[in-house]
Design an enzyme around this catalytic site. Structure first.
Site, PDB file in Angstrom:
ATOM      1  N   VAL A  87      16.456 -24.199  26.428  1.00  0.00           N
ATOM      2  CA  VAL A  87      17.053 -22.971  27.894  1.00  0.00           C
ATOM      3  C   VAL A  87      18.058 -22.509  28.291  1.00  0.00           C
ATOM      4  O   VAL A  87      18.658 -21.261  27.766  1.00  0.00           O
ATOM      5  CB  VAL A  87      16.801 -23.444  29.384  1.00  0.00           C
ATOM      6  CG1 VAL A  87      17.135 -23.197  30.727  1.00  0.00           C
ATOM      7  CG2 VAL A  87      14.827 -23.699  29.334  1.00  0.00           C
TER       8      VAL A  87
ATOM      9  N   ARG B 247       9.223 -19.590  26.565  1.00  0.00           N
ATOM     10  CA  ARG B 247       8.622 -20.301  25.765  1.00  0.00           C
ATOM     11  C   ARG B 247       8.960 -20.851  24.346  1.00  0.00           C
ATOM     12  O   ARG B 247       9.151 -19.726  23.851  1.00  0.00           O
ATOM     13  CB  ARG B 247       6.877 -19.857  25.226  1.00  0.00           C
ATOM     14  CG  ARG B 247       5.685 -19.872  26.807  1.00  0.00           C
ATOM     15  CD  ARG B 247       4.888 -18.465  26.392  1.00  0.00           C
ATOM     16  NE  ARG B 247       5.344 -17.518  25.957  1.00  0.00           N
ATOM     17  CZ  ARG B 247       4.416 -16.592  25.336  1.00  0.00           C
ATOM     18  NH1 ARG B 247       3.085 -16.592  25.755  1.00  0.00           N
ATOM     19  NH2 ARG B 247       4.953 -15.085  24.914  1.00  0.00           N
TER      20      ARG B 247
ATOM     21  N   CYS C 217       7.173 -29.615  28.084  1.00  0.00           N
ATOM     22  CA  CYS C 217       7.169 -29.186  29.769  1.00  0.00           C
ATOM     23  C   CYS C 217       5.555 -28.788  30.092  1.00  0.00           C
ATOM     24  O   CYS C 217       5.630 -29.955  31.176  1.00  0.00           O
ATOM     25  CB  CYS C 217       7.058 -27.517  29.418  1.00  0.00           C
ATOM     26  SG  CYS C 217       8.523 -26.719  28.916  1.00  0.00           S
TER      27      CYS C 217
ATOM     28  N   LYS D 277       2.764 -27.144  18.869  1.00  0.00           N
ATOM     29  CA  LYS D 277       2.248 -25.198  19.028  1.00  0.00           C
ATOM     30  C   LYS D 277       3.272 -25.046  17.597  1.00  0.00           C
ATOM     31  O   LYS D 277       3.991 -25.363  17.379  1.00  0.00           O
ATOM     32  CB  LYS D 277       2.520 -24.681  20.197  1.00  0.00           C
ATOM     33  CG  LYS D 277       4.197 -24.991  20.332  1.00  0.00           C
ATOM     34  CD  LYS D 277       4.651 -23.789  21.643  1.00  0.00           C
ATOM     35  CE  LYS D 277       4.388 -22.535  21.866  1.00  0.00           C
ATOM     36  NZ  LYS D 277       4.687 -21.342  22.921  1.00  0.00           N
TER      37      LYS D 277
END
Ligand code: UGA
Length: 438
Positions: free
Chosen positions: A12, A155, A264, A325
């Protein structure tokens, strides 16, 4: 142009710092991790994130983006300070706010003029008030400051794009001046008519949890629907696509799979349950989503065992995909972790391949055989399981795979391969919710 400090250079912080400098502001990214800052100063990006290096390099070259491990100096020279440090899951399941509070203390001690302090880290509802108390406690000279909750919705894997083109920017504050500062920080988005939601701090904090938990809920819903589809002979893809074509539902985040992971959703759903519990409120939907997710991960192991149809002891299993992912090297809460644990417990040998996450997984499971190509990971295996939907796996030559494996058995937990092709090649296969079993 604002002088901005971003404290914390994780996903982030680094993406936000680079993005805000790209908006034309003067940004200094600060972190107490001197190694990380050293690497950034050398032009190295410590995380795998498509497009991040380009935007960092461009803004460093333009002199708008700097890095330092001197956090107090970064704070003193900035008008706007973003707190973007990690809030990992603590031992009791709640978010661990140690780093956030430590940064708040450093900011409080280094206030030297009017500053706007914004929290980007995902923090439990009510944390803004606690941060303000810390800021005031250490603000010996009583410098005025504004506090903002500015949650981030990017994301991993598409972080730069998400930051530069958000669906909305949420600004939780109590002073009109604070909204004005943030409108200025996000000026390019604001003039492009990205909705800027100006609300109070608690509402902003809640929006973040409400969004993540809802998406997690959607995934658990479709995963449970997929399990039902398997039993009744329905195809979950057609179900998801068709229900998603209803604008009230939307097709996004309706892809069934091995259960959600990452830094998350698992953490934020548990934290939300903790928050509700602390207020004496039940949150049954999210409880169910968390439970269903754990069940989904176990279900994948059971599917693999069933596909092999024999003891896993002494068998060799090829795992394709280790990251939680695609487009990331992050393996936190990845579906591969419970799968590896299960296979190790059962006495199987594991060969694994991920395009970028081999190294991240090696620290957790050094005994797995990590391969440099998918072909090596499937060689002489008794079964292959796909756990991450990397594009590379979509394009695998299945005929070649058929020749390499010892037994043609494939569990596709991401539903990315053609069942027709697998069947034609003689694979015994399974997937999630497509109702067609070998
Ligand atoms: C998530 C949110 O999507 C971001 O908006 C948010 O900012 C971020 O958390 C955060 O709080 O920092 P992220 O964890 O990076 O982002 O990744 P997602 O793309 O949301 O995927 C999370 C997990 O859900 C992955 O394991 C993914 O495979 C799984 N997933 C996602 C599904 O199984 N099905 C889907 O349809 C979508």
């Amino acid at each position: 142009m604002k002088r901005v400090a971003v404290v914390g250079t994780g996903y982030v912080g680094l993406v936000s710092g680079a993005g805000i400098s790209d908006f034309g502001h003067q940004v200094i990214c600060a972190d107490i991790d001197t190694d990380k800052i050293e690497r950034l100063l050398q032009g190295e990006i410590p995380i795998y994130e498509p497009g991040l290096k380009e935007i960092v390099d461009r803004n460093v070259a333009a002199g708008r983006l700097l890095f330092t491990h001197d956090v107090p100096a970064a704070i003193r020279q900035s008008e706007v300070i973003f707190i973007a440090v990690g809030t990992p899951q603590g031992d009791n399941g709640d978010a661990d706010l140690t780093a956030v509070f430590a940064v708040a203390e450093t900011i409080g001690k280094n206030l030297n003029g009017v500053k706007t302090i914004c929290t980007k880290s995902t923090v439990p509802i009510g944390t803004g008030k606690k941060i303000c108390t810390i800021l005031e406690k250490f603000n010996a000279d009583h410098h005025p400051f504004y506090y903002v909750s500015n949650p981030e919705f990017l994301r991993e894997g598409s972080a730069v794009k998400d930051f530069m083109h958000p669906d909305r920017v949420v600004v939780g504050a109590s002073a009109p001046e604070a909204y004005a500062v943030l409108r200025d920080v996000y000026r390019p988005l604001y003039i492009n008519e990205t909705p800027l939601v100006e609300t109070n701090v608690e509402t902003a904090e809640t929006i973040k949890y409400a969004s993540n938990a809802f998406l997690a809920l959607k995934i658990s819903y479709i995963n449970e629907m997929a399990n039902l589809c398997e039993t009744v002979g329905a195809d979950v893809h057609v179900v998801a696509k068709t229900m998603g074509s209803d604008g009230r539902i939307s097709p996004k985040f309706l892809h069934p799979g091995p259960g959600f992971g990452g830094s998350c959703f698992p953490k934020d759903t548990r934290a939300l349950l903790g928050i509700a519990r602390a207020h004496g409120l039940p949150f049954r939907t999210i409880e169910a989503a968390v439970e269903a997710n754990e069940g989904q991960k176990q279900r994948m192991a059971a599917k693999l065992e069933q596909l092999v149809g024999d003891t896993l002891q002494g068998k060799t299993i090829g795992i394709l995909g280790l990251a939680f992912k695609p487009q990331t090297d992050d393996v936190r809460e990845s579906a591969a972790i419970p799968m590896i644990r299960f296979l190790e417990r059962k006495g199987a040998t594991i060969r694994a391949y991920d395009p970028v996450a081999n190294e991240s997984m090696r620290c957790h499971f050094p005994q797995v055989i990590y391969c440099e190509r998918w072909e090596d990971a499937v060689r002489d295996t008794d079964a292959v399981v796909i756990l991450t939907d990397w594009n590379e796996f979509r394009g695998m030559d299945l005929q070649k795979m058929r020749q390499l494996v010892r037994h043609p058995r494939l569990l596709d937990t991401r539903n990315i391969l053609s069942m027709k092709e697998l069947a034609a090649l003689g694979f015994a296969y399974d997937n999630v919710g497509r109702g067609i079993r070998p």
